[in-house]
Enzyme design. Structure first.
Site, PDB file in Angstrom:
ATOM      1  N   SER A   1      11.764  31.985 -45.030  1.00 56.11           N
ATOM      2  CA  SER A   1      11.309  32.545 -44.386  1.00 56.11           C
ATOM      3  C   SER A   1      12.123  33.871 -43.141  1.00 56.11           C
ATOM      4  O   SER A   1      10.982  33.976 -42.325  1.00 56.11           O
ATOM      5  CB  SER A   1      11.080  32.161 -42.737  1.00 56.11           C
ATOM      6  OG  SER A   1      10.460  30.640 -43.801  1.00 56.11           O
TER       7      SER A   1
ATOM      8  N   GLU B   1      77.365  42.093 -46.519  1.00 57.00           N
ATOM      9  CA  GLU B   1      77.515  42.128 -48.283  1.00 57.00           C
ATOM     10  C   GLU B   1      78.557  43.434 -48.165  1.00 57.00           C
ATOM     11  O   GLU B   1      79.044  43.984 -49.389  1.00 57.00           O
ATOM     12  CB  GLU B   1      76.426  42.509 -48.489  1.00 57.00           C
ATOM     13  CG  GLU B   1      75.149  41.823 -48.577  1.00 57.00           C
ATOM     14  CD  GLU B   1      75.854  40.569 -50.073  1.00 57.00           C
ATOM     15  OE1 GLU B   1      76.469  40.764 -50.336  1.00 57.00           O
ATOM     16  OE2 GLU B   1      74.967  39.706 -50.282  1.00 57.00           O
TER      17      GLU B   1
END
Length: 681
Positions: free
Chosen positions: A339, A77
């Site tokens: 339980s 770039e």
């Protein structure tokens, strides 16, 4: 000389004006919003959240981006990125010369700084006015920010197709990995995509060739500049392109969502989650609910009970499935504990000196006021030890102990243990110990972690540095006594007992299946059921939840630690060697020393609220408990006196009646009944 001086002065003036023009450049907002990230304990990403309009944009990782990617990006770039001041004069001249020579634009002159300017403004680039504005802004950015900040902005804003921006989001979306270590082929594709992100999307078949060609041009340039060897370039060109967008990480999604809500505005939320254990926990949970029918979900928590850190958290088996309530965090939901509260009740009894594991207790029909609980299998074992009563999860013995302790005491102990219980319609009653209340899975895991730590819980937490000890509930001897009983239960799947102390629970109507357990370091809890509370026929904690619990402990591997030895003060003897007061249980104030306390007085038939058809003018009634002889009353009038047995035939007539019975000790109970003739409404 005068002409040269005038020219120099004009140049200086022009330069000053140009500098002033650049300095006066209005800058767009430099704050780039990135999505919040929830991180595991090792810094890896658990879950990311999109920004406005559903766009995926994440900050570059703190550990940085792959240096090779940055080299390829600059080489492709903006090769003179480190040398120019925002506009590359050589690139402008080259592009102009090529345009004149070919009669069309052959190459661009846009620098990374100019591209960053365009991304910040989100403006067009097709005309000279747009280019001029971007050049001015690029020059201003270079002066005010510097190269590193400009590159950071580019890495956050570069488009990569669809709703994805920034190199980190792109790396996760296309490759399922952080951009710290990219292959040359991956780096080249991420360099090429931002130029034409939609036209080069590799997940769209008709655009894959354009993506491949663009990637390979980047590879060719890198090879020419000797950034890649010929062999590495050949390998990169032969690497297949990704053919689909990957989902962003979503580990512990419901926990991550809750933490984000609790920390508004935070962009990095660190947690104690172990990513490897979390992946295993989610896989095990999904496997556990497979084939269980519609809308069945599951939840689990695995924590280090030494410090309360949550290591794995699954709030729902499939958080993307709304039919199974996937959006509901079932670790926080209040559900019946079944339980699973029994160990805490016995631990309180041990701590108070009411009972010992070898204490004898009666498992026989009993009434507690108007409540007549039964065992799950509707069988009674007679005289049993506390050890047997807990190991077999018998109901009558634990209610006897709970009655001696008092429901308020038990509810207060649950609050101290980090498992507050909610009850409908007033203060808690004895039914709480059999699941008659609401407790969260996180609360249960906290309470069991307290048993593992000798009776003192640590509040569970998923953020580092938030450890907080809770008040003590029982002493270390009582906690160890409970654990020694639970550790001897036979685990599912033929595993050896003794490694994990564990307990299951099944709520009324098979709505909740639970399993809790701990070893010397870790504590875990599992829930399975339907979030909407509808029954799951045949669902038992031992069948559904326990296998998942032990699979979770198996996943710990070498990290699992054995349960601790008994404390020095623990009394480990048989029943005959116990002090007389501990050999047989009796409620405080009742007879001890080998004599069972009498059963509470209760009318077995007809039960309170019943409607009974009379076959004549007599009603057969049955009493249980108390001590005869009995006196029966109908609407306050004696109808049978001195009845020695539990059964009595009483004169009766149709209508509502109040039936009462009084035993020889003066205890009384009553039942409201409705009597009718056959055929009457």
């Amino acid at each position: 000389m005068l002409a040269l001086g005038l020219i120099a002065g004009a140049g200086d003036q022009a330069r000053d004006r140009f500098d002033a023009w650049i300095d006066a450049t209005p800058l767009p907002s430099l704050t780039v919003t990135t999505g919040a990230e929830v991180l595991a304990r090792d810094g890896s990403l658990l879950r990311a959240f999109p920004v406005e309009n559903g766009r995926w944009r994440l900050a570059p990782p703190q550990s940085g981006v792959d240096p090779q990617f940055l080299r390829l990006l600059i080489a492709w770039e903006d090769r003179r990125f480190s040398a120019h001041n925002g506009v590359d004069g050589w690139a402008v001249a080259r592009a102009a010369l090529q345009a004149v020579r070919h009669g069309r634009v052959v190459s661009g002159a846009s620098t990374l700084s100019m591209q960053t300017a365009r991304l910040l403004e989100r403006g067009p680039t097709g005309d000279w006015r747009g280019k001029l504005r971007q050049a001015r802004l690029a020059l201003a950015l270079e002066r005010r920010l510097g190269k590193d900040r400009i590159l950071d902005l580019y890495l956050r804003l570069a488009p990569y197709g669809g709703n994805t921006e920034g190199v980190r989001a792109a790396s996760l979306m296309w490759f399922g990995k952080e951009p710290r270590r990219l292959t040359p082929a991956e780096s080249a594709l991420l360099v090429a995509l931002p130029q034409s992100p939609e036209a080069r999307r590799p997940d769209i078949p008709e655009r894959r060739e354009a993506a491949r060609a663009a990637r390979d041009r980047v590879i060719d340039r890198a090879e020419t500049l000797r950034l890649l060897t010929h062999e590495a370039a050949e390998t990169a060109r032969a690497t297949p392109l990704p053919n689909q967008r990957r989902a962003f990480p979503a580990l512990a999604p419901l926990l991550a969502d809750r933490l984000r809500r609790e920390n508004p505005g935070a962009l990095r939320i660190e947690t104690t989650i172990d990513p490897a254990l979390q992946r295993q926990a989610e896989a095990l949970t999904a496997r556990a609910v497979a084939g269980q029918g519609a809308r069945v979900s599951a939840a689990l928590i695995l924590a280090d009970h030494r410090n309360g850190e949550i290591l794995a958290h699954v709030g729902a088996a499939a958080f993307t499935d709304p039919r199974a309530g996937g959006f509901i965090d079932m670790t926080q939901a209040l559900r019946s504990p079944g339980s699973t509260l029994k160990p805490l009740v016995y631990a309180l009894g041990f701590d108070d000196g009411l009972i010992h594991p070898e204490t004898l207790i009666e498992d026989r029909p009993a009434a507690f006021g108007r409540w007549q609980p039964e065992n799950f299998d509707r069988r009674f074992r007679g005289t049993v030890t506390i050890r047997q009563a807990l190991a077999e999860s018998l109901n009558i013995p634990v209610v006897r102990v709970a009655e001696a302790l008092g429901p308020a005491r038990i509810a207060a102990a649950l609050r101290r243990a980090g498992a507050p219980a909610t009850t409908a319609g007033g203060p808690p009653g004895l039914a709480l110990v059999l699941g008659g209340g609401g407790v969260s899975l996180e609360g249960l895991v906290t309470a069991y972690g307290g048993l593992a730590r000798g009776g003192r819980s640590v509040a569970l937490h998923a953020r580092p540095g938030e450890a907080r000890e809770l008040p003590p509930v029982v002493g270390p001897v009582a906690a160890w006594q409970v654990g020694s009983i639970l550790a001897q239960l036979a685990p599912p799947g033929g595993r050896a007992a003794g490694r994990v102390a564990w307990k299951t629970g099944t709520s009324y109507g098979h709505r909740d299946a639970l399993a809790l357990g701990y070893d010397g370091r870790f504590v875990a809890g599992v829930w399975l059921g339907r979030p909407d509370g509808t029954p799951v026929p045949g669902a038992f904690g031992g069948d559904l939840a326990a296998p998942l619990l032990f699979d979770l402990f198996d996943a710990l591997g070498d990290r699992a630690e054995p349960l601790p030895p008994p404390p020095p003060a623990a009394l480990t003897v048989a029943n005959a060697a116990l002090p007389p007061a501990l050999r047989r249980f009796a409620a405080p104030g009742a007879a001890r020393h080998g004599t069972a306390a009498p059963e509470p007085l209760a009318i077995l038939f007809p039960p309170d609220g019943a409607e009974v058809e009379l076959t004549g003018d007599r009603l057969v009634a049955r009493v249980r408990g108390g001590s005869g002889p009995y006196t029966w009353l109908m609407d306050g009038r004696p109808v049978a006196v001195g009845v020695t047995g539990p059964v009595a035939e009483l004169p009766a007539s149709p209508g509502w009646s109040s039936l009462s019975v009084i035993d020889a000790a003066g205890a009384a109970t009553e039942a409201e009944i409705r009597l009718s003739r056959p055929g009457q409404g």
